[in-house]
Enzyme design. Structure first.
Site, PDB file in Angstrom:
ATOM      1  N   LYS A   1      15.902   0.052   4.313  1.00  0.00           N
ATOM      2  CA  LYS A   1      15.291   0.559   3.075  1.00  0.00           C
ATOM      3  C   LYS A   1      15.551   2.054   2.919  1.00  0.00           C
ATOM      4  O   LYS A   1      15.870   2.534   1.817  1.00  0.00           O
ATOM      5  CB  LYS A   1      13.787   0.275   3.082  1.00  0.00           C
ATOM      6  CG  LYS A   1      13.010   0.904   1.912  1.00  0.00           C
ATOM      7  CD  LYS A   1      13.420   0.318   0.571  1.00  0.00           C
ATOM      8  CE  LYS A   1      12.788   1.065  -0.599  1.00  0.00           C
ATOM      9  NZ  LYS A   1      11.324   0.951  -0.660  1.00  0.00           N
TER      10      LYS A   1
ATOM     11  N   LEU B   1       0.826  -1.206   0.000  1.00  0.00           N
ATOM     12  CA  LEU B   1       0.000   0.000   0.000  1.00  0.00           C
ATOM     13  C   LEU B   1       0.860   1.256   0.000  1.00  0.00           C
ATOM     14  O   LEU B   1       1.994   1.256   0.471  1.00  0.00           O
ATOM     15  CB  LEU B   1      -0.947  -0.024   1.201  1.00  0.00           C
ATOM     16  CG  LEU B   1      -1.919  -1.219   1.184  1.00  0.00           C
ATOM     17  CD1 LEU B   1      -2.654  -1.349   2.505  1.00  0.00           C
ATOM     18  CD2 LEU B   1      -2.908  -1.087   0.027  1.00  0.00           C
TER      19      LEU B   1
END
Length: 307
Positions: free
Chosen positions: A183, A77
């Site tokens: 990340k 999402l």
């Protein structure tokens, strides 16, 4: 760093849920379906599920149906707000939805948010793994993504084989929060590198150099990579069809800046690139590829020309 090529995880024949079929999620889910994983999918825009239906995935009428039919649910999402909405977080429906489930979030969110979500899911009787991926749409289409995994070792070990049809590599990063920090670390390099590449192309063009010759010079040298081989042709063709959106790059640089501030460190190169991505968003390029950052650099040059 470990390559993953084992059989999918979960119980044999078990259906797996997948919610979020956007720029990245759709090709990721397609790779799962094509590998033989039995999928139940849902997306807010129903048309995005059509290719999954053609690939023999079951298309649910709602996110609630996905959770009702599956035990492991992968979420891809766009941001924290949408993630909370889909999970009904902050409402009585949240616990009913996640209890007894393994929730795997593969989007890019802040580490602090992820830790809080993990605690809420655990308290509701569920389990949680963060698994953000490095790569854009093309690596998603070719199953060349790199996933970074955070969570308790037992749950991560259960989830890890499920990612094999989508990811070339998986990297174990430790507890919740660490995978997203990793990340952000990768994205710091990515976002600053691509802004530098855009500025180099602009420099070459303003000095009358042929951009295909620029491409040849980069491709022949030590800075050549899969990324430059994809992005330089986009710059030459002015093709900003989205692989990784400028708005997403801007949001990522904001999260990196916040994490840097929390760590008490300077981030001078990141801060300038964050400003440039923001300027490109302001120019209306938010849903174009992040290489549209060159438009912000060109706008600054135009302002100098007028002065």
């Amino acid at each position: 760093m470990t390559s993953v090529s084992e059989r999918p995880g979960g119980e044999p024949g078990e259906e797996i849920g997948f919610v979020g079929l956007g720029v990245m999620g759709q090709p990721m889910a397609l790779n799962l379906a094509k590998s033989g994983t039995r999928l139940v999918v849902w997306n807010r825009s129903a048309a995005a599920a059509d290719p999954l239906r053609e690939a023999s995935a079951a298309v649910a009428a709602s996110a609630e149906e996905v959770f009702a039919r599956t035990r492991v649910v992968i979420l891809m999402l766009v941001n924290e707000t949408v993630l909370d909405e889909v999970l009904q977080r902050g409402t009585p429906g949240f616990a009913k939805l996640v209890a007894g489930h393994v929730v795997v979030s593969m989007g890019s969110n802040s580490p602090g948010y992820s830790r809080g979500l993990a605690a809420d899911i655990l308290a509701a009787g569920g389990r949680y793994v963060e698994a953000p991926v490095s790569g854009s749409r093309k690596p998603a289409e070719t199953a060349q993504l790199v996933a970074m995994l955070g969570g308790d070792p037992e749950t991560v070990a259960e989830v890890r084989p499920l990612l094999a049809p989508m990811c070339r590599e998986t990297i174990l990063c430790g507890p919740i929060g660490n995978a997203l920090l990793m990340k952000l670390t990768v994205n710091l390099y990515l976002c600053t590198m691509l802004a530098g590449l855009a500025e180099a192309a602009h420099f070459a063009e303003r000095n009358g150099l042929d951009l295909t010759t620029f491409q040849a010079a980069i491709d022949s040298g030590p800075m050549a990579s899969d990324l430059t081989r994809v992005k330089i042709p986009k710059l030459i063709a002015r093709d900003f069809s989205v692989q990784a959106a400028t708005a997403d790059a801007f949001n990522s640089t904001n999260m990196i800046a916040q994490a840097a501030h929390a760590a008490g460190m300077a981030s001078p190169v990141l801060d300038l690139c964050r400003t440039l991505y923001g300027e490109s968003v302001d120019l209306g390029n938010g849903r174009l590829d992040m290489m549209s950052v060159i438009a912000a650099i060109e706008a600054r040059t135009s302002a100098l020309d007028r002065s």
